[in-house]
Write an enzyme that holds these catalytic residues in place. Structure first.
Site, PDB file in Angstrom:
ATOM      1  N   LEU A   1      68.888  57.770  42.660  1.00 33.97           N
ATOM      2  CA  LEU A   1      68.378  59.009  43.228  1.00 33.97           C
ATOM      3  C   LEU A   1      68.293  58.798  44.729  1.00 33.97           C
ATOM      4  O   LEU A   1      67.991  57.691  45.188  1.00 33.97           O
ATOM      5  CB  LEU A   1      66.987  59.344  42.670  1.00 33.97           C
ATOM      6  CG  LEU A   1      66.918  59.720  41.195  1.00 33.97           C
ATOM      7  CD1 LEU A   1      65.473  59.824  40.748  1.00 33.97           C
ATOM      8  CD2 LEU A   1      67.654  61.022  40.938  1.00 33.97           C
ATOM      9  N   ASP A   2      68.555  59.829  45.492  1.00 33.91           N
ATOM     10  CA  ASP A   2      68.506  59.718  46.950  1.00 33.91           C
ATOM     11  C   ASP A   2      67.122  59.292  47.416  1.00 33.91           C
ATOM     12  O   ASP A   2      66.116  59.499  46.732  1.00 33.91           O
ATOM     13  CB  ASP A   2      68.862  61.058  47.605  1.00 33.91           C
ATOM     14  CG  ASP A   2      70.330  61.418  47.429  1.00 33.91           C
ATOM     15  OD1 ASP A   2      71.135  60.515  47.127  1.00 33.91           O
ATOM     16  OD2 ASP A   2      70.664  62.603  47.585  1.00 33.91           O
TER      17      ASP A   2
END
Length: 174
Positions: free
Chosen positions: A88-89
Site C-alpha cells: 500500500l502506498d
C-alpha cells in the site's frame, strides 16, 4: 536471509546438504535432508500469518533507506522474518497480510492467480459514468492495458466535490 543472499552463500560453498558442499543453484531437497549453512543446521520455521492494519505514513517494506517507519517495525518482537504480502502506498492505510510463508505470499501476489484486491478510496471530484466504464474495461498505463476493474460508487458529495469509490482489481502496478 533473502534469496539473493542465500544464492551467494550457496555459490561460495557455505551450504551443505547431508554433509556434501552444494555450489549449484536450484538443487532440490525433500525436507528430510540435513542442511547446514556455515556449519549451523537449519530448522524449518513455523509459518506465521498476521493481519495488519497499515497506518498512513508507513512504508509497505521490510527496510527503508530514507529512515521512515516500515510495516516490519511493528513486528520487531516477532522472531521470524516477516514481510508484507502486496503493498500500500506510504500515504495509504489499509489491511495487509504479514507472513514468513513465501509460497503462500507468492500464490496471492502472482498475477497468473488473479487474486482480487479491493480498495476504497476517497477522491477529489466525482467521476462521470464514462470514467467508471473505462476502468471497468481496462485503461492503458505505460503503454499496457490493465485488466478490467470492478468499480462501485459508494458515496459522493457535490458540495465538497468528493467521492468514495470501491475498486476491485487482480493485478498490481506501480
Amino acid at each position: 536471509t533473502s534469496r539473493r543472499k542465500a544464492e551467494k552463500l550457496i555459490q561460495e560453498g557455505k551450504v551443505t546438504v547431508n554433509g556434501k558442499v552444494v555450489k549449484e543453484l536450484g538443487v532440490k531437497v525433500s525436507g528430510t535432508e540435513r542442511i547446514e549453512v556455515e556449519g549451523i543446521q537449519l530448522t524449518k520455521e513455523e509459518h506465521r500469518y498476521f493481519l495488519f492494519y497499515k497506518p498512513r505514513g508507513t512504508v509497505s517494506a521490510v527496510t527503508d533507506d530514507k529512515g521512515r517507519t516500515t510495516v516490519a517495525d511493528y513486528f520487531a518482537d516477532i522472531p521470524e522474518r516477516l514481510y508484507p504480502v502486496g503493498r500500500l502506498d506510504y500515504d495509504t492505510s489499509g489491511l495487509l497480510l504479514m507472513t514468513n510463508d513465501g509460497d503462500f505470499a507468492n500464490l496471492l501476489m502472482h498475477p497468473k492467480n488473479e487474486v482480487s484486491k479491493t480498495y476504497i478510496a476517497r477522491i477529489k471530484g466525482i467521476p462521470e459514468r464514462e470514467v467508471i466504464r473505462q476502468l471497468e474495461r481496462g485503461v492503458v498505463i505505460d503503454g499496457r492495458k490493465t485488466a478490467p476493474a470492478k468499480v462501485k460508487m459508494r458515496s459522493s458529495d457535490k458540495t465538497k466535490d468528493k467521492a468514495i469509490v470501491e475498486i476491485t482489481i487482480h493485478e498490481g502496478r506501480n
